[in-house]
Scaffold this motif. Structure first.
Motif, PDB file in Angstrom:
ATOM      1  N   ALA A  63       0.481  -1.256  -0.233  1.00  0.00           N
ATOM      2  CA  ALA A  63       0.034   0.364   0.004  1.00  0.00           C
ATOM      3  C   ALA A  63       1.456   1.599  -0.360  1.00  0.00           C
ATOM      4  O   ALA A  63       0.144   2.246  -0.405  1.00  0.00           O
ATOM      5  CB  ALA A  63      -1.062   0.221   1.327  1.00  0.00           C
ATOM      6  N   ARG A  64       1.358   1.197   1.014  1.00  0.00           N
ATOM      7  CA  ARG A  64       2.909   2.515   0.894  1.00  0.00           C
ATOM      8  C   ARG A  64       3.536   3.255  -0.388  1.00  0.00           C
ATOM      9  O   ARG A  64       3.089   3.987  -0.685  1.00  0.00           O
ATOM     10  CB  ARG A  64       4.131   2.219   2.545  1.00  0.00           C
ATOM     11  N   ALA A  65       3.791   1.855  -0.993  1.00  0.00           N
ATOM     12  CA  ALA A  65       4.775   1.743  -2.506  1.00  0.00           C
ATOM     13  C   ALA A  65       3.811   2.758  -3.101  1.00  0.00           C
ATOM     14  O   ALA A  65       4.019   2.990  -4.260  1.00  0.00           O
ATOM     15  CB  ALA A  65       4.789   0.609  -2.723  1.00  0.00           C
ATOM     16  N   LEU A  66       1.982   1.707  -3.205  1.00  0.00           N
ATOM     17  CA  LEU A  66       1.335   2.361  -4.342  1.00  0.00           C
ATOM     18  C   LEU A  66       1.081   4.073  -4.441  1.00  0.00           C
ATOM     19  O   LEU A  66       1.468   4.363  -5.472  1.00  0.00           O
ATOM     20  CB  LEU A  66       0.169   1.771  -4.197  1.00  0.00           C
ATOM     21  N   PHE A  67       1.213   4.824  -2.720  1.00  0.00           N
ATOM     22  CA  PHE A  67       0.375   5.675  -2.910  1.00  0.00           C
ATOM     23  C   PHE A  67       1.785   6.152  -2.924  1.00  0.00           C
ATOM     24  O   PHE A  67       2.373   7.657  -3.197  1.00  0.00           O
ATOM     25  CB  PHE A  67      -0.157   5.933  -1.378  1.00  0.00           C
ATOM     26  N   GLU A  74       6.200  -4.025  -6.935  1.00  0.00           N
ATOM     27  CA  GLU A  74       6.636  -5.428  -7.751  1.00  0.00           C
ATOM     28  C   GLU A  74       7.168  -6.454  -6.834  1.00  0.00           C
ATOM     29  O   GLU A  74       7.002  -7.253  -7.098  1.00  0.00           O
ATOM     30  CB  GLU A  74       7.044  -5.404  -9.265  1.00  0.00           C
ATOM     31  N   ALA A  75       7.925  -5.604  -6.241  1.00  0.00           N
ATOM     32  CA  ALA A  75       9.182  -6.805  -5.466  1.00  0.00           C
ATOM     33  C   ALA A  75       8.381  -7.294  -4.058  1.00  0.00           C
ATOM     34  O   ALA A  75       7.848  -8.329  -3.434  1.00  0.00           O
ATOM     35  CB  ALA A  75      10.086  -6.059  -4.416  1.00  0.00           C
ATOM     36  N   TRP A  76       7.335  -6.056  -3.912  1.00  0.00           N
ATOM     37  CA  TRP A  76       6.273  -6.323  -2.338  1.00  0.00           C
ATOM     38  C   TRP A  76       5.115  -7.969  -2.898  1.00  0.00           C
ATOM     39  O   TRP A  76       5.178  -8.369  -2.108  1.00  0.00           O
ATOM     40  CB  TRP A  76       6.219  -5.325  -1.179  1.00  0.00           C
ATOM     41  N   THR A  77       5.012  -7.788  -4.187  1.00  0.00           N
ATOM     42  CA  THR A  77       3.564  -8.242  -4.605  1.00  0.00           C
ATOM     43  C   THR A  77       4.689  -9.542  -5.107  1.00  0.00           C
ATOM     44  O   THR A  77       3.918 -10.527  -5.224  1.00  0.00           O
ATOM     45  CB  THR A  77       2.517  -7.665  -5.172  1.00  0.00           C
ATOM     46  N   ALA A  78       5.373  -9.933  -4.953  1.00  0.00           N
ATOM     47  CA  ALA A  78       5.769 -10.751  -5.976  1.00  0.00           C
ATOM     48  C   ALA A  78       5.080 -12.294  -5.291  1.00  0.00           C
ATOM     49  O   ALA A  78       5.232 -13.554  -5.628  1.00  0.00           O
ATOM     50  CB  ALA A  78       7.363 -11.423  -6.107  1.00  0.00           C
ATOM     51  N   SER A  79       5.335 -12.513  -3.906  1.00  0.00           N
ATOM     52  CA  SER A  79       4.740 -13.640  -3.411  1.00  0.00           C
ATOM     53  C   SER A  79       3.690 -14.501  -2.978  1.00  0.00           C
ATOM     54  O   SER A  79       2.736 -14.992  -2.448  1.00  0.00           O
ATOM     55  CB  SER A  79       5.300 -13.730  -1.825  1.00  0.00           C
ATOM     56  N   TRP A  80       2.739 -12.692  -4.074  1.00  0.00           N
ATOM     57  CA  TRP A  80       0.970 -12.931  -3.227  1.00  0.00           C
ATOM     58  C   TRP A  80       0.860 -13.548  -4.986  1.00  0.00           C
ATOM     59  O   TRP A  80       1.484 -13.798  -5.026  1.00  0.00           O
ATOM     60  CB  TRP A  80       0.739 -11.896  -3.517  1.00  0.00           C
ATOM     61  N   PRO A  81      -0.467 -14.966  -4.474  1.00  0.00           N
ATOM     62  CA  PRO A  81      -0.962 -15.533  -5.317  1.00  0.00           C
ATOM     63  C   PRO A  81      -1.236 -14.858  -7.003  1.00  0.00           C
ATOM     64  O   PRO A  81      -1.193 -13.798  -6.679  1.00  0.00           O
ATOM     65  CB  PRO A  81      -2.562 -16.292  -4.873  1.00  0.00           C
ATOM     66  N   ALA A  82      -0.636 -15.376  -8.008  1.00  0.00           N
ATOM     67  CA  ALA A  82      -0.782 -14.880  -9.149  1.00  0.00           C
ATOM     68  C   ALA A  82      -1.631 -14.184  -9.744  1.00  0.00           C
ATOM     69  O   ALA A  82      -1.439 -13.216  -9.675  1.00  0.00           O
ATOM     70  CB  ALA A  82      -0.393 -16.107 -10.314  1.00  0.00           C
TER      71      ALA A  82
END
Length: 206
Positions: free
Chosen positions: A163-167, A175-183
């Motif tokens: 969320a912080r990276a988004l804003f 991209e790095a922080w969402t890498a481990s999220w379900p595809a």
């Protein structure tokens, strides 16, 4: 799927099960719920990314019949009466009267402007819209992406960092922080955030 006013997307848990117009998505969601009564299905508006409520009671045909006209339900007959707003304003020109609360000094200044308060206010609003058009576009894109992230990613790893990276307009960290999220969740979140990152980069360059 490109988010837009006529597109929707449905998730069963972390898996995307359908995207497209609301009737198509609602039918797919209903079929999923009929197969798995304990399934958790969320449907999102493609423009705002806000979750929408659909009444899935009854048959698939029942579900589709309850959808609004904008989702593809039969349009009103051509000879149906057209309701015109009454009261203050100029409806034929698209002018609508609503209450505005200002301090006395504001009313005094507006009264001195050419065309009177209404014309002056419309000019001020138009100027503000033009001046803030790009900033508003970025903000709307960020808010749309965040609605989806909040609904689908709150319990995912690094949610707060995402969320912080988004804003912050930081696409690389997002991209790095969402890498481990379900595809499916990761990919849709990234698609939604792309508009915000592109606008932020252009705004910074300008």
């Amino acid at each position: 799927m490109n988010p837009g006013s006529n597109t929707y997307i449905a998730f069963e848990g972390d898996s995307c099960i359908a995207s497209g117009d609301l009737r198509t998505v609602a039918r797919a969601a209903k079929q999923t719920l009929d197969r798995h009564q304990e399934a958790s299905v969320l449907v999102f508006d493609g423009e705002t990314s806000g979750p929408i409520d659909i009444n899935f009671r009854g048959t698939a045909e029942d579900v589709l019949e309850r959808l609004p006209d904008i989702a593809g339900a039969p349009a009103a007959a051509e000879d149906a009466p057209v309701l015109t707003p009454r009261g203050p304003g100029r409806p034929k020109l698209g002018v609508v009267a609503r209450e505005v609360t200002l301090l006395p000094r504001h009313w005094e200044w507006l009264a001195q402007q050419r065309g009177g308060p209404s014309v002056a206010l419309r000019k001020l609003v138009d100027e503000a819209r033009r001046a803030n058009k790009e900033k508003d576009r970025i903000r709307h894109a960020q808010e749309a992406a965040y609605r989806f992230i909040a609904a689908m990613g709150e319990n995912k790893p690094h949610y707060e960092e995402v969320a912080r990276a988004l804003f912050a307009g930081d696409a690389e960290r997002f991209e790095a922080w969402t890498a481990s999220w379900p595809a499916d969740v990761r990919d849709h979140a990234r698609r939604l955030a792309t508009a915000a990152f592109k606008g932020a980069a252009e705004d910074a360059a300008g």
